[in-house]
Design a protein around this motif. Structure first.
Motif, PDB file in Angstrom:
ATOM      1  N   GLY A  74       3.125 -11.028   1.249  1.00 39.34           N
ATOM      2  CA  GLY A  74       2.773  -9.848   0.694  1.00 39.34           C
ATOM      3  C   GLY A  74       1.583 -10.043  -0.384  1.00 39.34           C
ATOM      4  O   GLY A  74       1.483 -11.177  -1.027  1.00 39.34           O
ATOM      5  N   ARG A  75       0.907  -8.711  -0.719  1.00 41.60           N
ATOM      6  CA  ARG A  75      -0.023  -8.829  -1.836  1.00 41.60           C
ATOM      7  C   ARG A  75       0.884  -8.223  -3.054  1.00 41.60           C
ATOM      8  O   ARG A  75       1.689  -7.434  -2.912  1.00 41.60           O
ATOM      9  N   PRO A  76       0.328  -8.711  -4.277  1.00 44.37           N
ATOM     10  CA  PRO A  76       0.739  -8.204  -5.531  1.00 44.37           C
ATOM     11  C   PRO A  76       0.530  -6.830  -5.444  1.00 44.37           C
ATOM     12  O   PRO A  76      -0.265  -6.450  -4.846  1.00 44.37           O
ATOM     13  N   GLN A  77       1.254  -5.903  -6.231  1.00 43.67           N
ATOM     14  CA  GLN A  77       1.015  -4.458  -6.496  1.00 43.67           C
ATOM     15  C   GLN A  77      -0.543  -4.127  -6.765  1.00 43.67           C
ATOM     16  O   GLN A  77      -0.856  -3.210  -6.157  1.00 43.67           O
ATOM     17  N   ARG A  78      -1.068  -4.837  -7.753  1.00 42.37           N
ATOM     18  CA  ARG A  78      -2.375  -4.374  -8.107  1.00 42.37           C
ATOM     19  C   ARG A  78      -3.332  -4.733  -6.987  1.00 42.37           C
ATOM     20  O   ARG A  78      -4.300  -3.649  -6.909  1.00 42.37           O
ATOM     21  N   LEU A  79      -3.275  -5.622  -6.190  1.00 48.00           N
ATOM     22  CA  LEU A  79      -4.188  -6.075  -5.159  1.00 48.00           C
ATOM     23  C   LEU A  79      -3.856  -4.593  -3.998  1.00 48.00           C
ATOM     24  O   LEU A  79      -4.851  -4.315  -3.223  1.00 48.00           O
ATOM     25  N   GLU A  80      -2.636  -4.377  -3.876  1.00 46.00           N
ATOM     26  CA  GLU A  80      -2.359  -3.321  -2.863  1.00 46.00           C
ATOM     27  C   GLU A  80      -2.894  -2.352  -3.104  1.00 46.00           C
ATOM     28  O   GLU A  80      -3.600  -1.245  -2.236  1.00 46.00           O
ATOM     29  N   ASP A  81      -2.758  -1.806  -4.460  1.00 50.62           N
ATOM     30  CA  ASP A  81      -3.650  -0.330  -4.873  1.00 50.62           C
ATOM     31  C   ASP A  81      -5.138  -0.498  -4.517  1.00 50.62           C
ATOM     32  O   ASP A  81      -5.664   0.453  -4.275  1.00 50.62           O
ATOM     33  N   LEU A  82      -5.654  -1.589  -5.082  1.00 48.08           N
ATOM     34  CA  LEU A  82      -7.159  -1.884  -4.719  1.00 48.08           C
ATOM     35  C   LEU A  82      -7.565  -1.855  -3.118  1.00 48.08           C
ATOM     36  O   LEU A  82      -8.383  -0.951  -2.936  1.00 48.08           O
ATOM     37  N   VAL A  83      -6.527  -2.484  -2.386  1.00 43.94           N
ATOM     38  CA  VAL A  83      -6.835  -2.351  -0.947  1.00 43.94           C
ATOM     39  C   VAL A  83      -6.761  -0.908  -0.473  1.00 43.94           C
ATOM     40  O   VAL A  83      -7.661  -0.474   0.406  1.00 43.94           O
ATOM     41  N   ALA A  84      -5.710   0.075  -1.133  1.00 37.93           N
ATOM     42  CA  ALA A  84      -5.605   1.250  -0.475  1.00 37.93           C
ATOM     43  C   ALA A  84      -6.936   2.328  -1.009  1.00 37.93           C
ATOM     44  O   ALA A  84      -7.372   2.939  -0.313  1.00 37.93           O
ATOM     45  N   ARG A  85      -7.413   1.801  -2.136  1.00 36.90           N
ATOM     46  CA  ARG A  85      -8.614   2.615  -2.612  1.00 36.90           C
ATOM     47  C   ARG A  85      -9.716   2.010  -2.034  1.00 36.90           C
ATOM     48  O   ARG A  85     -10.720   3.137  -1.661  1.00 36.90           O
ATOM     49  N   VAL A  86      -9.985   0.932  -1.571  1.00 38.02           N
ATOM     50  CA  VAL A  86     -11.262   0.302  -0.755  1.00 38.02           C
ATOM     51  C   VAL A  86     -11.186   1.002   0.665  1.00 38.02           C
ATOM     52  O   VAL A  86     -12.036   1.433   1.226  1.00 38.02           O
ATOM     53  N   ARG A  87     -10.165   1.146   1.233  1.00 34.87           N
ATOM     54  CA  ARG A  87      -9.622   1.597   2.557  1.00 34.87           C
ATOM     55  C   ARG A  87      -9.979   3.074   2.444  1.00 34.87           C
ATOM     56  O   ARG A  87     -10.833   3.578   3.470  1.00 34.87           O
ATOM     57  N   GLU A  88      -9.605   3.770   1.529  1.00 37.06           N
ATOM     58  CA  GLU A  88     -10.095   5.391   1.209  1.00 37.06           C
ATOM     59  C   GLU A  88     -11.354   5.660   1.243  1.00 37.06           C
ATOM     60  O   GLU A  88     -12.300   6.372   1.850  1.00 37.06           O
ATOM     61  N   LEU A  89     -12.289   4.691   0.283  1.00 37.87           N
ATOM     62  CA  LEU A  89     -13.536   5.006   0.033  1.00 37.87           C
ATOM     63  C   LEU A  89     -14.326   4.534   1.143  1.00 37.87           C
ATOM     64  O   LEU A  89     -15.497   5.046   1.347  1.00 37.87           O
ATOM     65  N   LEU A  90     -13.815   3.581   2.104  1.00 36.85           N
ATOM     66  CA  LEU A  90     -14.965   3.309   3.121  1.00 36.85           C
ATOM     67  C   LEU A  90     -14.457   4.202   4.601  1.00 36.85           C
ATOM     68  O   LEU A  90     -14.855   3.662   5.481  1.00 36.85           O
ATOM     69  N   ASP A  91     -13.401   4.704   4.395  1.00 38.22           N
ATOM     70  CA  ASP A  91     -12.788   5.518   5.509  1.00 38.22           C
ATOM     71  C   ASP A  91     -12.197   4.864   6.466  1.00 38.22           C
ATOM     72  O   ASP A  91     -12.649   4.878   7.818  1.00 38.22           O
TER      73      ASP A  91
END
Length: 588
Positions: free
Chosen positions: A231-248
């Protein structure tokens, strides 16, 4: 008393022969001892006779001696010295150079020579002006030397090899030095290189004090608690979610270059790569979280919990240094990334209770070395004091300190176009001898000629392919594309040789600094102070708190001695940034 004692092991590894030699490598006696008794014998001979130990490879012999509590003062590492003398221009015509390739020339199948970084990218890293490759010593570096001419330097196989005639090799090496154009300089280089091999083994054995609990705390604060496997650490998971959202793109894998490129292109960006240098110039809200993700993801992969488990044991970080692992003579590492420790985790490097870390960094080493090599008195004057760049600006040579840094590093690394190129005429007028030295090295490289450092390490020869292209481009009726390609390759090689002479000489100064400091530390207090870390132009000594002031003075005195050993009375000051701290992070 023998000048040398040569060690050879029988093919089965059961016995070791110690051959006593005089200063001309003439045998004066020998003895055979059981392999398991070697450490005791070496300890006794070292105490009684203080010889220079000769062996095929320090990494093969010295770790076992250290494990048995035995340390030696001096050695002659045949493999390292062969690699230098085989190509040294000063030793041209020697028997060693004319001999066909032998065991000491063969690169090992399991080990790749570390890569010399692209020198322009190294400049950009220093000036924060563009993309940069990883520096020498990074784990997984591919082999190369000259950016335009990737000839791999001689390998250093630490595996047992009883084929070479070690005594004949030693005699050939000593003869090559005596018959060379610069015997004093080559002799100093071989001694410094061999001492470096001893130190590399000692620093691995002793280790840099490292607090795994503090490492975990720092890592957790940056990226979140250690995750379950996979798994990814929580901070990285949060950033991945944000990147996915911004790049649709809800299924985007930001670690996959094809996936990330496709997502960015769908947003209308014509990007060629996913490097941070391209991403940071995009006009899109994804830039900040994506760059942060890349930064923290790299920290996790390079120095995360897996690194901690693999490289820190018993409160010590013990990397494997590779002496002369880069073609200029700089060190590299076989693993652990010791030469790339991130500043964010240096707080985990902590002195033991009642001890201190003495951390010293040679300020602006390469420009000072250039001043000493060239004999440029104006640049030597600028090198008086702790900030050479500011003194150049104060003298009115260029407008600002940043301009001075950019222009001087441009001259050393070959970035002589753009902003650095605009400042070059001012630099040339102010420091004509210094600039002439690097320009001459560049022109030699462009012609396919080798260049040498101050003590005599010589750059790899140009390949036959490079010389053929150069000749074809100069022939009547040459194809325009071939001419452009040859000129580009020549410029790249010139940029390499321009830096080789300066960076390689700086590496020689650092080796002499280390050797002098190693000797001085033995006489401080009860002799427990010891070197624990080395990074090109930075050293860390671990010592009892009561000895810290004396160690700090020894560090300064050793820097002065290194300058004198190389450059005599040259009026160049090798300034140090020095701190006595409990945590490595506090030295920044």
């Amino acid at each position: 008393m023998p000048a040398y004692v040569l060690l050879t092991r029988d093919p089965r590894g059961r016995t070791v022969t110690l051959i006593s030699l005089d200063a001309d490598a003439g045998a004066t006696g020998s003895r055979v001892v059981a392999a398991d008794a070697l450490a005791g014998v070496v300890a006794q001979v070292e105490a009684d006779e203080h010889p220079r130990w000769v062996w095929d490879d320090t990494r093969r012999w010295y770790p076992a001696l250290l494990a048995a509590g035995v340390r030696v003062d001096r050695c002659h590492d045949l493999r390292l010295c062969h690699a230098i003398l085989r190509h040294a221009a000063a030793a041209a015509g020697s028997r060693l150079q004319s001999a066909p390739p032998g065991p000491f020339d063969a690169p090992p199948a399991h080990e790749q020579a570390p890569r010399e970084p692209d020198l322009l990218d190294a400049l950009r890293e220093l000036t924060d002006d563009g993309p940069a490759t990883a520096g020498p010593g990074t784990a997984g570096e591919p082999p190369a030397t000259d950016p335009a001419d990737p000839a791999v330097p001689p390998g250093r196989d630490p595996a047992p090899n009883d084929d070479p005639d070690l005594l004949a090799e030693l005699r050939d090496q000593l003869a090559a030095v005596v018959g060379s154009a610069q015997p004093g300089r080559l002799r100093l280089l071989l001694a410094a290189e061999s001492t470096g091999a001893l130190l590399a083994a000692e620093m691995q054995h002793d280790g840099l004090p490292w607090d795994p609990v503090r490492h975990d705390e720092l890592l957790t604060a940056l990226i979140g608690p250690r995750p379950v496997a996979g798994g990814r650490p929580q901070r990285l998971e949060d950033l991945v979610a944000r990147v996915r959202e911004l790049l649709d793109d809800p299924r985007l894998n930001p670690d996959s270059q094809p996936h990330l490129l496709a997502a960015l292109r769908r947003q209308g960006f014509s990007v060629a790569s996913t490097s941070k240098w391209e991403i940071r110039d995009l006009d899109h809200p994804v830039v900040e979280p994506l760059l942060e993700y890349k930064r923290l993801s790299r920290l996790l992969s390079a120095n995360g919990w897996a690194w901690l488990d693999a490289w820190v044991h018993d409160g010590r970080f013990r990397p494997t240094y590779v002496v002369g692992g880069v073609v200029t003579g700089r060190w590299a590492t076989d693993g652990g990334g010791a030469l790339q420790l991130p500043a964010s985790l240096r707080g985990a490097a902590r002195a033991d209770e009642g001890w201190r870390l003495v951390v010293a960094d040679a300020a602006q080493l390469e420009p000072r070395v250039l001043a000493a090599m060239s004999g440029d008195r104006a640049m030597a004057e600028a090198a008086r004091g702790s900030d050479l760049y500011q003194r150049i600006a104060d003298a009115g040579t260029v407008p600002t300190r940043q301009d001075a840094k950019y222009a001087l590093l441009g001259a050393i690394y070959g970035a002589t176009t753009g902003a650095a190129g605009m400042l070059m005429p001012r630099l040339t007028r102010a420091y004509p001898q210094a600039i002439a030295l690097v320009e001459a090295a560049a022109r030699a490289g462009e012609r396919g000629e080798p260049v040498s450092t101050w003590l005599g390490r010589t750059s790899p020869p140009a390949s036959a392919g490079f010389l053929d292209r150069l000749g074809a481009a100069g022939a009547e009726g040459a194809d325009a594309d071939d001419v452009r390609d040859a000129r580009r390759r020549a410029r790249d090689r010139g940029r390499f040789t321009r830096n080789f002479v300066v960076q390689g000489t700086a590496a020689e100064w650092a080796l002499c600094w280390l050797a002098s400091l190693r000797r001085r530390l033995r006489d401080i207090g009860d002799g427990r102070a010891h070197l624990v870390f080395f990074l090109h132009d930075e050293v860390v000594v671990h010592c009892p708190a009561a000895d810290a002031d004396a160690v700090a003075q020894a560090v300064r005195d050793s820097a002065d001695e290194a300058g004198t050993l190389l450059f005599g009375s040259a009026p160049v000051e090798f300034a140090l940034d020095l701190a006595v701290v409990e945590s490595y992070a506090d030295a920044a």
